[in-house]
Design a protein around this motif. Structure first.
Motif, PDB file in Angstrom:
ATOM      1  N   LYS A  77       0.832  -1.215   0.000  1.00 41.04           N
ATOM      2  CA  LYS A  77       0.000   0.000   0.000  1.00 41.04           C
ATOM      3  C   LYS A  77       0.866   1.264   0.000  1.00 41.04           C
ATOM      4  CE  LYS A  77      -2.223   0.959   3.874  1.00 41.04           C
ATOM      5  NZ  LYS A  77      -1.796   2.153   4.556  1.00 41.04           N
ATOM      6  N   ASP A  78       1.914   1.282   0.827  1.00 40.46           N
ATOM      7  CA  ASP A  78       2.714   2.492   1.011  1.00 40.46           C
ATOM      8  C   ASP A  78       3.848   2.663   0.002  1.00 40.46           C
ATOM      9  OD1 ASP A  78       1.119   3.105   3.187  1.00 40.46           O
ATOM     10  OD2 ASP A  78       2.549   2.376   4.666  1.00 40.46           O
ATOM     11  N   PHE A  79       4.377   1.543  -0.524  1.00 41.19           N
ATOM     12  CA  PHE A  79       5.569   1.637  -1.378  1.00 41.19           C
ATOM     13  C   PHE A  79       5.395   0.999  -2.754  1.00 41.19           C
ATOM     14  CE2 PHE A  79       7.065   1.894   3.014  1.00 41.19           C
ATOM     15  CZ  PHE A  79       7.877   3.020   2.965  1.00 41.19           C
ATOM     16  N   GLY A  80       4.323   0.230  -2.948  1.00 40.33           N
ATOM     17  CA  GLY A  80       4.044  -0.346  -4.258  1.00 40.33           C
ATOM     18  C   GLY A  80       4.503  -1.786  -4.422  1.00 40.33           C
ATOM     19  N   LYS A  81       4.144  -2.328  -5.591  1.00 36.66           N
ATOM     20  CA  LYS A  81       4.364  -3.743  -5.894  1.00 36.66           C
ATOM     21  C   LYS A  81       5.848  -4.119  -5.925  1.00 36.66           C
ATOM     22  CE  LYS A  81       2.346  -7.222  -8.959  1.00 36.66           C
ATOM     23  NZ  LYS A  81       2.492  -8.241  -7.943  1.00 36.66           N
ATOM     24  N   GLU A  82       6.690  -3.211  -6.393  1.00 38.44           N
ATOM     25  CA  GLU A  82       8.141  -3.485  -6.465  1.00 38.44           C
ATOM     26  C   GLU A  82       8.697  -3.806  -5.071  1.00 38.44           C
ATOM     27  OE1 GLU A  82      12.269  -1.008  -7.192  1.00 38.44           O
ATOM     28  OE2 GLU A  82      10.419  -0.199  -8.055  1.00 38.44           O
ATOM     29  N   PHE A  83       8.280  -3.029  -4.080  1.00 36.82           N
ATOM     30  CA  PHE A  83       8.770  -3.253  -2.711  1.00 36.82           C
ATOM     31  C   PHE A  83       8.100  -4.462  -2.063  1.00 36.82           C
ATOM     32  CE2 PHE A  83      10.461   0.918  -3.446  1.00 36.82           C
ATOM     33  CZ  PHE A  83      11.690   0.853  -2.810  1.00 36.82           C
ATOM     34  N   LEU A  84       6.846  -4.737  -2.441  1.00 36.65           N
ATOM     35  CA  LEU A  84       6.210  -5.971  -1.968  1.00 36.65           C
ATOM     36  C   LEU A  84       7.019  -7.165  -2.466  1.00 36.65           C
ATOM     37  CD1 LEU A  84       4.021  -7.746  -0.706  1.00 36.65           C
ATOM     38  CD2 LEU A  84       2.744  -7.516  -2.854  1.00 36.65           C
ATOM     39  N   THR A  85       7.430  -7.135  -3.730  1.00 31.19           N
ATOM     40  CA  THR A  85       8.229  -8.228  -4.295  1.00 31.19           C
ATOM     41  C   THR A  85       9.528  -8.402  -3.513  1.00 31.19           C
ATOM     42  OG1 THR A  85       7.253  -7.870  -6.467  1.00 31.19           O
ATOM     43  CG2 THR A  85       9.331  -9.072  -6.413  1.00 31.19           C
ATOM     44  N   LYS A  86      10.190  -7.295  -3.174  1.00 26.34           N
ATOM     45  CA  LYS A  86      11.422  -7.369  -2.364  1.00 26.34           C
ATOM     46  C   LYS A  86      11.135  -7.983  -0.992  1.00 26.34           C
ATOM     47  CE  LYS A  86      14.070  -3.490  -4.223  1.00 26.34           C
ATOM     48  NZ  LYS A  86      14.814  -2.275  -3.855  1.00 26.34           N
ATOM     49  N   ALA A  87      10.034  -7.559  -0.365  1.00 29.53           N
ATOM     50  CA  ALA A  87       9.671  -8.071   0.963  1.00 29.53           C
ATOM     51  C   ALA A  87       9.387  -9.570   0.902  1.00 29.53           C
ATOM     52  CB  ALA A  87       8.464  -7.319   1.511  1.00 29.53           C
ATOM     53  N   LEU A  88       8.707 -10.002  -0.142  1.00 33.56           N
ATOM     54  CA  LEU A  88       8.410 -11.429  -0.296  1.00 33.56           C
ATOM     55  C   LEU A  88       9.689 -12.229  -0.528  1.00 33.56           C
ATOM     56  CD1 LEU A  88       5.181 -11.164  -2.479  1.00 33.56           C
ATOM     57  CD2 LEU A  88       5.309 -11.802  -0.061  1.00 33.56           C
ATOM     58  N   LYS A  89      10.623 -11.666  -1.320  1.00 35.98           N
ATOM     59  CA  LYS A  89      11.910 -12.336  -1.550  1.00 35.98           C
ATOM     60  C   LYS A  89      12.687 -12.459  -0.238  1.00 35.98           C
ATOM     61  CE  LYS A  89      12.782 -11.373  -6.387  1.00 35.98           C
ATOM     62  NZ  LYS A  89      13.320 -10.428  -7.353  1.00 35.98           N
ATOM     63  N   ALA A  90      12.717 -11.385   0.540  1.00 32.62           N
ATOM     64  CA  ALA A  90      13.419 -11.412   1.832  1.00 32.62           C
ATOM     65  C   ALA A  90      12.813 -12.476   2.739  1.00 32.62           C
ATOM     66  CB  ALA A  90      13.344 -10.037   2.492  1.00 32.62           C
ATOM     67  N   SER A  91      11.504 -12.548   2.765  1.00 29.25           N
ATOM     68  CA  SER A  91      10.828 -13.514   3.634  1.00 29.25           C
ATOM     69  C   SER A  91      11.038 -14.939   3.146  1.00 29.25           C
ATOM     70  CB  SER A  91       9.343 -13.178   3.734  1.00 29.25           C
ATOM     71  OG  SER A  91       9.209 -11.916   4.375  1.00 29.25           O
ATOM     72  N   GLN A  92      11.102 -15.130   1.818  1.00 27.96           N
ATOM     73  CA  GLN A  92      11.405 -16.466   1.285  1.00 27.96           C
ATOM     74  C   GLN A  92      12.819 -16.878   1.715  1.00 27.96           C
ATOM     75  OE1 GLN A  92       9.159 -18.565  -0.620  1.00 27.96           O
ATOM     76  NE2 GLN A  92      10.696 -19.881   0.324  1.00 27.96           N
ATOM     77  N   LYS A  93      13.753 -15.925   1.670  1.00 28.36           N
ATOM     78  CA  LYS A  93      15.120 -16.206   2.134  1.00 28.36           C
ATOM     79  C   LYS A  93      15.104 -16.575   3.613  1.00 28.36           C
ATOM     80  CE  LYS A  93      17.372 -13.087  -1.160  1.00 28.36           C
ATOM     81  NZ  LYS A  93      18.023 -11.771  -1.300  1.00 28.36           N
ATOM     82  N   HIS A  94      14.252 -15.904   4.392  1.00 22.63           N
ATOM     83  CA  HIS A  94      14.131 -16.210   5.820  1.00 22.63           C
ATOM     84  C   HIS A  94      13.584 -17.627   6.021  1.00 22.63           C
ATOM     85  CE1 HIS A  94      13.432 -15.851  10.081  1.00 22.63           C
ATOM     86  NE2 HIS A  94      12.161 -16.138   9.900  1.00 22.63           N
ATOM     87  N   VAL A  95      12.550 -17.984   5.267  1.00 24.25           N
ATOM     88  CA  VAL A  95      11.979 -19.337   5.357  1.00 24.25           C
ATOM     89  C   VAL A  95      13.053 -20.372   5.019  1.00 24.25           C
ATOM     90  CG1 VAL A  95      10.347 -20.949   4.261  1.00 24.25           C
ATOM     91  CG2 VAL A  95       9.590 -18.649   4.912  1.00 24.25           C
ATOM     92  N   ASN A  96      13.812 -20.125   3.960  1.00 27.89           N
ATOM     93  CA  ASN A  96      14.874 -21.045   3.549  1.00 27.89           C
ATOM     94  C   ASN A  96      15.949 -21.158   4.629  1.00 27.89           C
ATOM     95  OD1 ASN A  96      13.405 -21.167   1.175  1.00 27.89           O
ATOM     96  ND2 ASN A  96      14.838 -19.944  -0.007  1.00 27.89           N
ATOM     97  N   TYR A  97      16.345 -20.015   5.194  1.00 26.41           N
ATOM     98  CA  TYR A  97      17.334 -19.991   6.290  1.00 26.41           C
ATOM     99  C   TYR A  97      16.811 -20.801   7.483  1.00 26.41           C
ATOM    100  CZ  TYR A  97      19.181 -18.195  10.704  1.00 26.41           C
ATOM    101  OH  TYR A  97      19.668 -18.104  11.981  1.00 26.41           O
ATOM    102  N   TYR A  98      15.583 -20.541   7.882  1.00 30.82           N
ATOM    103  CA  TYR A  98      15.001 -21.189   9.064  1.00 30.82           C
ATOM    104  C   TYR A  98      14.960 -22.703   8.889  1.00 30.82           C
ATOM    105  CZ  TYR A  98      12.109 -21.640  13.240  1.00 30.82           C
ATOM    106  OH  TYR A  98      11.641 -21.954  14.490  1.00 30.82           O
ATOM    107  N   SER A  99      14.704 -23.157   7.666  1.00 28.57           N
ATOM    108  CA  SER A  99      14.608 -24.598   7.419  1.00 28.57           C
ATOM    109  C   SER A  99      15.950 -25.301   7.631  1.00 28.57           C
ATOM    110  CB  SER A  99      14.074 -24.872   6.014  1.00 28.57           C
ATOM    111  OG  SER A  99      15.043 -24.534   5.042  1.00 28.57           O
TER     112      SER A  99
END
Length: 118
Positions: A77-99
């Motif tokens: 909402k505040d920064f747009g789809k480009e930043f949502l994509t970055k946030a999702l990538k970061a969180s996917q990296k976190h999920v991978n790290y946690y595993s």
């Protein structure tokens, strides 16, 4: 202490100020603690995770799923789809790290990431 949605909403507004360079990380941590009662370590982690999301970088600490979903929606909402994509990538990296830690997986967060991607 459980981090409530009210705490997360207030912390998000402060973390945005840190990201935009209006206040320092230390000032942000103090402000989150003062306004929400969140302890200093959690306030610091909130800022660190938010900045990692905004930059698409892996992070090591975790939020509850309700806060994660709120962050994704707010970033979009505040920064747009480009930043949502970055946030999702970061969180996917976190999920991978946690595993790799042998503590199970973050299936709830993975579900939210998949949902937000579509």
């Amino acid at each position: 202490m459980k981090i409530t949605m009210e705490m997360s909403e207030a912390a998000y507004e402060i973390a945005k100020k840190v990201y935009l360079g209006r206040i320092t990380r230390t000032e942000g941590k103090i402000e989150i603690n003062k306004i929400t009662g969140m302890n200093g370590g959690s306030a610091q982690a909130f800022i660190t995770i938010f900045l990692a999301m905004m930059n698409g970088e892996v992070y090591k600490r975790a939020f509850n799923n309700e806060t994660n979903k709120f962050l994704f929606e707010s970033i979009k909402k505040d920064f747009g789809k480009e930043f949502l994509t970055k946030a999702l990538k970061a969180s996917q990296k976190h999920v991978n790290y946690y595993s790799t830690l042998g503590k199970g997986n973050l299936s709830g967060l993975q579900r939210i990431i998949n949902e937000m991607k579509s």
